[in-house]
Scaffold this motif. Structure first.
Motif, PDB file in Angstrom:
ATOM      1  N   TYR A  49       0.845  -1.194   0.000  1.00 23.42           N
ATOM      2  CA  TYR A  49       0.000   0.000   0.000  1.00 23.42           C
ATOM      3  C   TYR A  49       0.878   1.242   0.000  1.00 23.42           C
ATOM      4  CZ  TYR A  49      -3.996   3.002   0.963  1.00 23.42           C
ATOM      5  OH  TYR A  49      -4.962   3.956   0.866  1.00 23.42           O
ATOM      6  N   LYS A 295       8.565   4.786  -9.441  1.00 24.20           N
ATOM      7  CA  LYS A 295       7.472   3.862  -9.136  1.00 24.20           C
ATOM      8  C   LYS A 295       8.036   2.550  -8.617  1.00 24.20           C
ATOM      9  CE  LYS A 295       7.083   2.182 -13.868  1.00 24.20           C
ATOM     10  NZ  LYS A 295       6.262   2.070 -15.061  1.00 24.20           N
ATOM     11  N   ILE A 297       7.054  -1.628  -8.164  1.00 22.32           N
ATOM     12  CA  ILE A 297       6.148  -2.731  -8.470  1.00 22.32           C
ATOM     13  C   ILE A 297       6.274  -3.717  -7.314  1.00 22.32           C
ATOM     14  CG2 ILE A 297       5.563  -4.562 -10.117  1.00 22.32           C
ATOM     15  CD1 ILE A 297       7.184  -2.752 -12.192  1.00 22.32           C
ATOM     16  N   ASP A 300       1.902  -7.715  -7.674  1.00 19.27           N
ATOM     17  CA  ASP A 300       1.451  -7.342  -9.015  1.00 19.27           C
ATOM     18  C   ASP A 300       0.828  -5.951  -9.043  1.00 19.27           C
ATOM     19  OD1 ASP A 300      -0.794  -8.039  -7.652  1.00 19.27           O
ATOM     20  OD2 ASP A 300      -1.155  -9.898  -8.766  1.00 19.27           O
ATOM     21  N   GLU A 301       1.160  -5.124  -8.049  1.00 25.27           N
ATOM     22  CA  GLU A 301       0.639  -3.755  -8.039  1.00 25.27           C
ATOM     23  C   GLU A 301       1.756  -2.749  -8.293  1.00 25.27           C
ATOM     24  OE1 GLU A 301      -2.443  -2.580  -5.180  1.00 25.27           O
ATOM     25  OE2 GLU A 301      -2.112  -4.561  -4.277  1.00 25.27           O
ATOM     26  N   THR A 302       1.405  -1.655  -8.933  1.00 28.56           N
ATOM     27  CA  THR A 302       2.383  -0.601  -9.210  1.00 28.56           C
ATOM     28  C   THR A 302       1.982   0.667  -8.481  1.00 28.56           C
ATOM     29  OG1 THR A 302       2.845  -1.539 -11.378  1.00 28.56           O
ATOM     30  CG2 THR A 302       3.483   0.750 -11.045  1.00 28.56           C
ATOM     31  N   PHE A 303       2.935   1.278  -7.802  1.00 25.44           N
ATOM     32  CA  PHE A 303       2.684   2.508  -7.045  1.00 25.44           C
ATOM     33  C   PHE A 303       3.639   3.600  -7.525  1.00 25.44           C
ATOM     34  CE2 PHE A 303       1.614  -1.109  -4.389  1.00 25.44           C
ATOM     35  CZ  PHE A 303       0.362  -0.773  -3.893  1.00 25.44           C
ATOM     36  N   GLN A 319       9.675  -7.201  -5.134  1.00 24.20           N
ATOM     37  CA  GLN A 319       9.671  -5.745  -5.265  1.00 24.20           C
ATOM     38  C   GLN A 319      10.701  -5.304  -6.293  1.00 24.20           C
ATOM     39  OE1 GLN A 319      11.519  -3.576  -1.864  1.00 24.20           O
ATOM     40  NE2 GLN A 319      11.498  -5.556  -0.821  1.00 24.20           N
TER      41      GLN A 319
END
Ligand SMILES: [Fe+2]
Length: 351
Positions: A49, A295, A297, A300-303, A319
């Motif tokens: 998050y 950014k 990763i 499987d989420e990208t921030f 990561q």
């Protein structure tokens, strides 16, 4: 993915009846839970998050209208991992929060067995006092308040000050070793001048007869100016770790270990355009962006992130970090505790 050690057995009427009878005597069959107790890999409720500072900041400032630092004891907005609701955890073993001190305020002196770090996010000139020494804090400074040390915070500047609090609250809770007490007065008496501990122990020197008295560092403010200068000088060599860019760990000069035994802290530089190789480790890690944008990763989420944003990478989750401009990232985790217990693992380039 590793193979599971054990599958949950099928439930039958006779088994259910047997389990029901033993439950009345406070016994349960291990083979029904063995697959979760001895999972092949960490199973965590924590999720990746990011807390965007532009979103957090208005709430942080509004908290000053709602309660004073003194009434709150510590006016902190807890960064709660969405997968661990109600548990005041940012990762499996650590707590994170953003604390606000307004000009003229004092957060009263107290102590507790939980160890705490402060990482200064916004503002300049407020202080933390630890065991009788005051340190004036600037953005990017890393300040420790080791277990059971008296500490209070105050802001004698004319601007609000916000810092990231990182504590081993969930770890201490698991071990059931929580103790806390108030000092009795708002501030503790000053017994040493500002900068004393850094001068004594943080200059590659040490008083000749110094003996280690605690497992925590005798330095309690690691100023950003020095950390940043170290990274900037090191980059000239142009040697980059594929998984970390240029990554330093903060050390306790007494023993070369982490500044506090339960929490490890790190600062890393990723030059513009750098993309780290896939990596994972068993210590869930909290990041605070100091400089630059980029950014990450995570799983499987990208921030996407920029200065003052915070994000968490749960344990054992792949990561990758990509810097779109020169980026400096502070991070903390329970790595030293895991290493001391012989539990820590990492996987480079596998994810
Ligand atoms: Fe505290």
């Amino acid at each position: 993915m590793s193979r599971a050690l054990h599958e949950k057995p099928e439930m039958t009427n006779s088994r259910a009846n047997f389990y029901g009878r033993m439950a009345e005597e406070n016994m349960t069959p291990l083979w029904e839970v063995l697959h979760t107790l001895l999972a092949a890999e960490p199973v965590t409720d924590a999720v990746p998050y990011k807390w965007d500072y532009d979103v957090c900041r208005p709430y942080i400032m509004e908290s000053a209208d709602v309660i004073s630092a003194e009434e709150a004891e510590r006016r902190v907005l807890v960064l709660q991992n969405p997968g661990m609701e109600g548990r005041s955890c940012i990762s499996e073993s650590l707590y994170g929060g953003l604390q606000l001190i307004m000009p003229g305020e004092i957060a009263p002196a107290h102590r507790h067995t939980q160890a705490a770090l402060r990482f200064i996010v916004e503002g300049s000139g407020a202080y933390t006092a630890v065991d009788g020494e005051k340190t004036i804090m600037e953005e990017g400074d890393f300040v420790i308040t080791p277990s059971w040390t008296w500490h209070d915070h105050g802001n004698e500047s004319d601007r609000p000050m916000v810092w990231l609090d990182g504590l081993d609250v969930p770890l201490v809770e698991t071990l059931d070793t929580t103790f806390a007490e108030p000092y009795g007065e708002k501030s503790q008496g000053k017994t040493r001048p500002s900068g004393d501990s850094l001068a004594r122990y943080g200059s590659g020197l040490m008083p000749v007869d110094h003996e280690q008295r605690s497992p925590s560092s005798p330095i309690f403010n690691y100023p950003y100016t020095r950390t940043r200068e170290a990274l900037e000088t090191m980059r000239k060599t142009d040697e980059w770790d594929p998984c970390h860019g240029l990554k330093l760990r903060y050390v306790n000069p007494d023993n070369g270990e982490s500044p506090m035994p339960t929490i490890g802290t790190f600062m890393q530089l990723l030059p513009k355009g750098f993309e780290t190789s896939a990596y994972r480790c068993s210590d869930g890690t909290v990041y605070s962006v100091v400089e630059g944008t980029g950014k990450s990763i995570i799983g499987d989420e990208t921030f996407e992130w920029g200065p003052r944003d915070h994000f968490v990478v749960p344990c054992w989750m792949p990561q990758k970090h990509i810097a779109s401009e020169d980026a400096v990232l502070f991070s903390f985790s329970d790595r030293p505790a895991q290493q001391k217990l012989g539990l820590w693992r990492e996987d480079r380039g596998n994810a």
